[in-house]
Scaffold this motif. Structure first.
Motif, mmCIF file in Angstrom:
data_model
loop_
_atom_site.group_PDB
_atom_site.id
_atom_site.type_symbol
_atom_site.label_atom_id
_atom_site.label_comp_id
_atom_site.label_asym_id
_atom_site.label_seq_id
_atom_site.Cartn_x
_atom_site.Cartn_y
_atom_site.Cartn_z
ATOM 1 N N GLU A 1 82.333 -25.139 17.844
ATOM 2 C CA GLU A 1 83.162 -24.615 16.728
ATOM 3 C C GLU A 1 83.128 -25.607 15.555
ATOM 4 N N GLU A 2 82.792 -27.012 15.740
ATOM 5 C CA GLU A 2 82.655 -27.862 14.502
ATOM 6 C C GLU A 2 81.433 -27.368 13.813
ATOM 7 N N ASP A 3 80.402 -26.855 14.414
ATOM 8 C CA ASP A 3 79.076 -26.446 13.716
ATOM 9 C C ASP A 3 79.445 -25.341 12.829
ATOM 10 N N TYR A 4 80.156 -24.532 13.548
ATOM 11 C CA TYR A 4 80.638 -23.263 12.617
ATOM 12 C C TYR A 4 81.248 -23.795 11.477
ATOM 13 N N ARG A 5 82.420 -24.770 11.531
ATOM 14 C CA ARG A 5 82.997 -25.149 10.278
ATOM 15 C C ARG A 5 82.243 -25.653 9.424
ATOM 16 N N ALA A 6 81.238 -26.374 9.765
ATOM 17 C CA ALA A 6 80.194 -27.158 8.693
ATOM 18 C C ALA A 6 79.625 -26.167 8.061
ATOM 19 N N LEU A 7 79.312 -25.218 8.653
ATOM 20 C CA LEU A 7 78.647 -24.073 7.756
ATOM 21 C C LEU A 7 79.564 -23.250 7.025
ATOM 22 N N GLN A 8 80.623 -23.000 7.480
ATOM 23 C CA GLN A 8 81.605 -22.475 6.551
ATOM 24 C C GLN A 8 81.874 -23.176 5.423
ATOM 25 N N ALA A 9 81.982 -24.470 5.536
ATOM 26 C CA ALA A 9 82.392 -25.363 4.485
ATOM 27 C C ALA A 9 81.361 -25.451 3.406
ATOM 28 N N ASP A 10 79.925 -25.209 3.883
ATOM 29 C CA ASP A 10 78.798 -24.995 3.172
ATOM 30 C C ASP A 10 78.646 -23.780 2.302
ATOM 31 N N ILE A 11 78.880 -22.770 3.059
ATOM 32 C CA ILE A 11 78.587 -21.314 2.167
ATOM 33 C C ILE A 11 79.821 -20.471 2.059
ATOM 34 N N ASP B 1 76.209 -11.730 23.750
ATOM 35 C CA ASP B 1 76.566 -11.487 22.197
ATOM 36 C C ASP B 1 75.435 -11.112 21.224
ATOM 37 N N THR B 2 75.405 -10.416 20.444
ATOM 38 C CA THR B 2 74.543 -10.299 19.541
ATOM 39 C C THR B 2 75.088 -9.868 17.953
ATOM 40 N N LEU B 3 74.238 -10.023 17.077
ATOM 41 C CA LEU B 3 74.782 -9.746 15.540
ATOM 42 C C LEU B 3 73.735 -8.272 14.954
ATOM 43 N N ASP B 4 74.562 -7.818 13.994
ATOM 44 C CA ASP B 4 73.950 -6.770 13.363
ATOM 45 C C ASP B 4 74.139 -7.133 11.991
ATOM 46 N N VAL B 5 73.142 -7.045 11.038
ATOM 47 C CA VAL B 5 73.304 -7.333 9.659
ATOM 48 C C VAL B 5 72.872 -5.871 8.977
ATOM 49 N N LEU B 6 73.937 -5.311 8.071
ATOM 50 C CA LEU B 6 74.091 -4.044 7.465
ATOM 51 C C LEU B 6 74.269 -4.299 5.888
ATOM 52 N N ARG B 7 73.637 -3.219 5.229
ATOM 53 C CA ARG B 7 73.871 -3.139 3.865
ATOM 54 C C ARG B 7 75.208 -2.749 3.439
ATOM 55 N N GLY B 8 75.688 -3.401 2.435
ATOM 56 C CA GLY B 8 77.148 -2.992 1.950
ATOM 57 C C GLY B 8 78.359 -3.555 2.840
ATOM 58 N N VAL B 9 79.390 -3.136 2.463
ATOM 59 C CA VAL B 9 80.744 -3.390 3.283
ATOM 60 C C VAL B 9 80.911 -2.701 4.452
ATOM 61 N N ALA B 10 80.919 -3.264 5.527
ATOM 62 C CA ALA B 10 80.780 -2.362 7.029
ATOM 63 C C ALA B 10 82.026 -2.990 7.780
ATOM 64 N N GLY B 11 83.158 -2.667 7.360
ATOM 65 C CA GLY B 11 84.178 -3.084 8.173
ATOM 66 C C GLY B 11 85.498 -3.349 6.942
ATOM 67 N N ASP B 12 86.591 -2.726 7.414
ATOM 68 C CA ASP B 12 87.848 -2.643 6.613
ATOM 69 C C ASP B 12 88.815 -4.018 6.545
ATOM 70 N N TYR B 13 88.506 -4.965 7.641
ATOM 71 C CA TYR B 13 89.177 -6.112 7.744
ATOM 72 C C TYR B 13 88.383 -7.174 8.155
ATOM 73 N N PRO B 14 87.750 -7.808 6.953
ATOM 74 C CA PRO B 14 86.972 -9.043 6.972
ATOM 75 C C PRO B 14 87.746 -10.248 7.462
ATOM 76 N N ASN B 15 86.871 -10.814 8.241
ATOM 77 C CA ASN B 15 87.534 -12.112 8.903
ATOM 78 C C ASN B 15 86.748 -13.341 8.024
ATOM 79 N N ALA B 16 85.750 -13.222 7.392
ATOM 80 C CA ALA B 16 85.146 -14.164 6.587
ATOM 81 C C ALA B 16 84.369 -13.700 5.475
ATOM 82 N N PHE B 17 84.370 -14.681 4.560
ATOM 83 C CA PHE B 17 83.503 -14.223 3.174
ATOM 84 C C PHE B 17 82.402 -15.485 3.212
ATOM 85 N N TRP B 18 81.197 -15.019 2.871
ATOM 86 C CA TRP B 18 80.051 -16.053 2.377
ATOM 87 C C TRP B 18 79.608 -15.803 1.199
#
Length: 832
Positions: free
Chosen positions: A783-793, A746-763
């Protein structure tokens, strides 16, 4: 007593079902009787008031903004829970229906329930099993509240606010957030029982309650009877533009009428607008191009059919047809009119398309200036009408292709944002991230190409010729045979063109955007290349070659582009049966592979098979024999001069080809999504580092994360999107996608602006919390690592600040993209 229990136990299940229905029906009847006794019998009422009335101003200024930002974000389009579409006054008044529109298991096509098409009055919707969410009994404050499902749902939320666990999540045993969850669509007569069974399910469902002020606004509106306004009055400055457009769309010559049928069948889903004219909200006024039985100057009478190419007057009586205007051949005329959009603009089905003088001149040059005869108009027989290569054979192929290329993003978005925007069966046929280029349209100006398309017209037929009910296996076999025959004809044509020197297998095959405008100083079209991101059951289309270099790509030619549209947009019926949906999905396999093969033929001949095989790891032997008998359909050598490094491995050859696509097309493409345009060096560096995260850490991320970066300088955050590109061994599985997943790739892309009409998460980030974020994401292991990150930001769906944050994102998105933006859909927000 034990004997009685034994007797009850022996009662067959089907009899218990009858007993249960009778009991529930009896309870409902009692509730109806009680409401009727207190407030009178139910009867639909007129709720539409003028815009300049007090009630109209209150709706527009106070109530409608709350409905849109708190309700429509879940209740819009076909996938609105209980079909409760709150994006228009008519949709609210229509109410709800428990029958799901998206149903991949039904054996027969469902009845149509499209807003503004399949019923004209609330009474008609009631006869189609829609129950009200507003009071339809006596018009008194008590009745208007107690008799309203909407009021009951809002009040229920106040009584039982959102339950939150210690780690900030919703308790999973009390909420079902799956897209295909069973829907409980309780009418007002049964609402007490619903609230007793599901006390936490007040509205907004699984989201924080509305504010006290918003609640008072809605309750006050409901108590007064729920008055709403219809379409906003059109600015007078628009009228000449509408008249000009409708004159163009309704010319009398056979050539004009064939052209306008073609334009309509390609733009019927689009939101057309006049870029120089703005509405009261500062945004364009959007219209739909519709068929009408009335000519310009008269009120529009929409002709609604299951598909845009169905016979327009098939459901009309002989007397009705006789009373309509007829042409010289005695056929009832069909008029193409601009119908003002009534519903709130939703990002997930918004296809903006500009109309101006340049557009009409362009169409004149494409369709009317070329010298070709139109001796008669094609009929609406389904086998012909569903096949654009037969229906529009008279129009030069190059003209048709250039029309679709002029706004290729809009064309491709049709199958992303059209009827198939929701549902795994529709879009799991494509990879998560790939680039799209197009063959040069000049290739379709040759007479040999025109003749081949004419000869192969029947082999280019599409599943919609079987209407909305199909038998999947026999249909697939038939269309596989036709596809094979067409590809053989295409191979013969390409081979002859290659031998004649008319076809060069190098970068010049790709359209570079030229031919965009007519006359001196021709421009280049930013639609020359597109990027598609797929997020499980939905997708986004962007202009340009966006993100990192993807694993796959397509090169689309005219026959492929036309078939995509008539397969997944004009010909796809979301109300169709299992067979129709399944055959549509299987046929799209053919088109995906054809687009991939068009790309493969540009690679060194010795690397084509290996690159292809890298896209289809672990495919079962049966599917290999069935679907992939000979992937590259054309064996001539590539005309590209390759470097020794590019010839060192299949992957290097693939990367070399993708770089050449960028070199060929990048100068003409927009880069508004690129992080390279981020002025703040610190922010750019941190976001680029985040985009470099790969593997299991990336796989733990949501598919679409909307990031609001707040620097404290103003109220508008800077918006970015983090997209997860899910890797797969292959995408041949119909229903079990997870077994083909390769999270380590898996990879990530980071783009300017809103790119996707169905967000799964907000930061919600600041420059301080952005610092080191890439390292934190790269360190995710569980998964616990991700939940800790989400709880923070993160701003979770349980966060008390959720609606405040949502409003901020919405305002900024509209400011960034005033034409393209629409309300986002919150049905896929995660609970993590």
């Amino acid at each position: 007593m034990p004997d009685l229990l034994r007797r009850l136990w022996r009662i067959p299940r089907w009899r218990w079902s009858i007993v249960l229905v009778l009991l529930l029906g009896g309870c409902s009847a009692v509730a109806i009787h009680q409401l009727d006794e207190r407030f009178g019998p139910a009867s639909p009422r007129e709720r539409v008031v003028s815009h300049d009335s007090l009630a109209g101003r209150q709706w527009e200024d106070e109530v409608k903004p709350v409905i849109e930002t708190r309700c429509v974000v879940c209740h819009g389009c076909y996938d609105a829970p209980c079909q409760l579409k709150m994006s228009s006054a008519a949709g609210i008044d229509r109410g709800m229906n428990p029958a799901p529109v998206y149903d991949g298991t039904r054996l027969l096509a469902a009845n149509l329930t499209r807003m503004f098409e399949d019923a004209d009055t609330t009474e008609q919707w009631r006869s189609m099993d829609f129950s009200p969410v507003l009071n339809e009994r006596f018009d008194s404050p008590a009745a208007n509240l107690e008799g309203s499902v909407l009021f009951r749902a809002l009040s229920q939320k106040r009584k039982a606010p959102l339950p939150v666990t210690e780690d900030g999540l919703l308790p999973e045993d009390r909420f079902d957030l799956s897209l295909n969850r069973s829907q409980v669509c309780a009418p007002v007569e049964g609402y007490d029982k619903f609230a007793e069974d599901h006390p936490d399910w007040g509205m907004p469902y699984a989201l924080p309650q509305v504010s006290d002020e918003e609640h008072r606004t809605l309750v006050n509106w409901l108590a007064k009877g729920g008055a709403m306004t219809g379409p906003a009055p059109l600015p007078q400055t628009l009228m000449p533009h509408i008249e000009q457009a409708e004159r163009f769309f309704n010319g009398d010559s056979l050539k004009q009428r064939l052209m306008n049928r073609y334009i309509y069948e390609h733009l019927f889903l689009s939101h057309v607008y006049f870029p120089d004219i703005k509405g009261a909200d500062g945004r364009p006024v959007f219209f739909k191009l519709v068929r009408s039985s009335t000519p310009p100057g008269e009120p529009i009478k929409r002709i609604s059919t299951r598909r845009p190419y169905d016979a327009p007057y098939a459901s009309y009586t002989a007397d009705e047809r006789a009373s309509m205007p007829h042409d010289e051949a005695g056929r009832p005329r069909v008029y193409y009119r601009l119908w003002q959009e009534r519903a709130t603009i939703l990002a997930k089905n918004h296809l903006p398309y500009a109309l101006d003088d340049a557009r009409f001149k362009r169409w004149q040059a494409l369709f009317l200036t070329p010298d070709y005869p139109v001796d008669d108009l094609p009929d609406y027989d389904l086998r012909t009408a569903s096949n654009p290569f037969l229906t529009f054979e008279a129009i030069p192929a190059e003209s048709r292709y250039r029309f679709m290329l002029d706004e290729s993003q809009n064309t491709i978005m049709g199958f992303i944002k059209g009827p198939v925007c929701r549902g795994q069966v529709a879009v799991d046929v494509i990879n998560d991230h790939f680039w799209v280029g197009f063959t040069d349209p000049k290739m379709f100006s040759h007479p040999e190409v025109e003749r081949t398309l004419a000869d192969e017209g029947k082999n280019l037929s599409l599943p919609a010729e079987q209407s909305s009910n199909a038998l999947p296996i026999s249909s697939w076999v038939k269309f596989e045979s036709k596809q094979t025959a067409y590809l053989k004809a295409k191979q013969r044509l390409m081979s002859q063109a290659y031998l004649d020197g008319d076809l060069r297998l190098d970068e010049r095959v790709l359209w570079d955007g030229s031919g965009w405008t007519e006359g001196p100083g021709q421009g280049r079209n930013p639609n020359a290349a597109l990027t598609i991101y797929r997020h499980f059951d939905n997708a986004a289309v962007m202009k340009g070659l966006v993100g990192g270099v993807p694993k796959t790509g397509w090169i689309i030619d005219y026959p492929m582009l036309e078939r995509i549209h008539y397969l997944l947009v004009a010909g796809f019926d979301v109300y169709g049966n299992l067979g129709h949906q399944l055959v549509t999905r299987l046929y799209m396999d053919f088109l995906r592979m054809e687009g991939e093969n068009n790309l493969l033929v540009l690679l060194p001949a010795g690397e084509r098979q290996a690159v292809h095989d890298s896209w289809y790891h672990d495919v079962s032997p049966g599917l290999v024999e069935l679907l992939f008998k000979k992937p590259p359909q054309f064996d001539a050598p590539s005309g590209i001069v390759w470097t020794p490094q590019e010839l060192s491995s299949p992957n290097q050859a693939r990367l070399g080809l993708m770089r050449r696509m960028q070199e060929r097309l990048a100068p003409e493409l927009g880069h508004e999504r690129s992080l390279s345009n981020v002025e703040d060096e610190h922010v750019r560096h941190e976001l680029q580092a985040l985009a470099a995260v790969q593997g299991v850490s990336a796989s733990l991320m949501p598919e679409v994360t909307i990031v609001a970066l707040e620097d404290g300088t103003d109220d508008s955050p800077r918006l970015y999107s983090v997209l997860r590109n899910s890797a797969h061994a292959n995408i041949t599985s119909l229903f079990d996608e997870e077994k083909n997943r390769r999270p380590e790739e898996d990879t990530l892309d980071v783009l300017r602006g809103v790119a996707g009409d169905y967000p799964n998460a907000f930061w919600r980030l600041t420059p301080d919390t952005l610092t080191g974020l890439a390292e934190r994401v790269a360190a995710l292991e569980t998964e616990e690592d991700y939940r800790a990150l989400q709880a923070d930001i993160g701003v979770r769906r349980t966060d008390p600040r959720f609606w405040e944050f949502s409003d901020s994102v919405l305002r900024t998105n509209y400011a960034d993209r005033p034409v393209e933006a629409g309300l986002l859909d919150y049905n896929r927000l995660e609970n993590r």
